[in-house]
Write a protein that holds these residues in place. Structure first.
Motif, PDB file in Angstrom:
ATOM      1  N   CYS A 213       0.855  -1.190   0.000  1.00 43.28           N
ATOM      2  CA  CYS A 213       0.000   0.000   0.000  1.00 43.28           C
ATOM      3  C   CYS A 213       0.889   1.238   0.000  1.00 43.28           C
ATOM      4  O   CYS A 213       1.862   1.316   0.752  1.00 43.28           O
TER       5      CYS A 213
ATOM      6  N   CYS B 201       0.389   2.845   3.862  1.00 45.31           N
ATOM      7  CA  CYS B 201       0.757   2.157   5.115  1.00 45.31           C
ATOM      8  C   CYS B 201       1.658   0.948   4.882  1.00 45.31           C
ATOM      9  O   CYS B 201       2.043   0.276   5.831  1.00 45.31           O
TER      10      CYS B 201
ATOM     11  N   CYS C 266      -4.528   0.084   0.148  1.00 45.28           N
ATOM     12  CA  CYS C 266      -5.235  -1.061   0.733  1.00 45.28           C
ATOM     13  C   CYS C 266      -6.657  -0.617   1.112  1.00 45.28           C
ATOM     14  O   CYS C 266      -6.958   0.579   1.103  1.00 45.28           O
TER      15      CYS C 266
ATOM     16  N   CYS D 117      -6.886   2.067   3.945  1.00 48.39           N
ATOM     17  CA  CYS D 117      -6.479   3.430   3.591  1.00 48.39           C
ATOM     18  C   CYS D 117      -7.472   4.078   2.632  1.00 48.39           C
ATOM     19  O   CYS D 117      -7.615   5.290   2.597  1.00 48.39           O
TER      20      CYS D 117
HETATM   21 ZN   LIG Z   1      -2.836   1.051   3.498  1.00 44.89          ZN
END
Ligand SMILES: [Zn+2]
Length: 132
Positions: free
Chosen positions: A70, A73, A126, A129
């Motif tokens: 991602c 993150c 992801c 997020c």
């Molecule tokens: Zn993420």
């Protein structure tokens, strides 16, 4: 494998439209997101039509999946993408947005490369997020 459209033989058979469905490996160089790569071949579903002036219209969609970290993150994530594809191939030098073809054969490689490049997102997120 990326098929070619043999315009001359289509015209000889009076077959002026058709469908193509195939998969091919995308060039990794197109993808510019850190720690992300293609997790599937690109699938193309296209329909073509040959006009009276020998211009060839190609329309349809491409799909592929990306997998990796991602962009926010760094969690492992995967996402499928589908994008519309459309182009006009002219039996002469291309002008602006159009593509050219010669020898009576339409080669789709450059068009598909451009379509994939255009369909690629700037980053991969992801599910967590995406919701934020
Ligand atoms: Zn993420």
């Amino acid at each position: 494998m990326i098929p070619e459209i043999d315009v001359r033989s289509c015209i000889a058979r009076k077959s002026y439209a058709g469908e193509l469905e195939f998969s091919f490996e995308a060039e990794d160089g197109l993808l510019d997101i850190p720690f992300v790569s293609f997790s599937s071949p690109v699938t193309a579903r296209l329909r073509y039509e040959i006009f009276e002036d020998d211009a060839v219209e190609v329309k349809g969609s491409i799909s592929f999946s990306l997998k990796g970290a991602c962009s926010r993150c760094l969690a492992e994530t995967e996402e499928a993408f589908t994008h519309e594809a459309e182009a006009l191939f002219l039996p002469a030098e291309p002008l602006g947005e159009e593509y050219g073809y010669s020898g009576g054969v339409v080669r789709l490689k450059e068009f598909l490369r451009d379509t994939v490049a255009f369909a690629l997102p700037a980053r991969l997120l992801c599910d967590n997020c995406k919701e934020e």
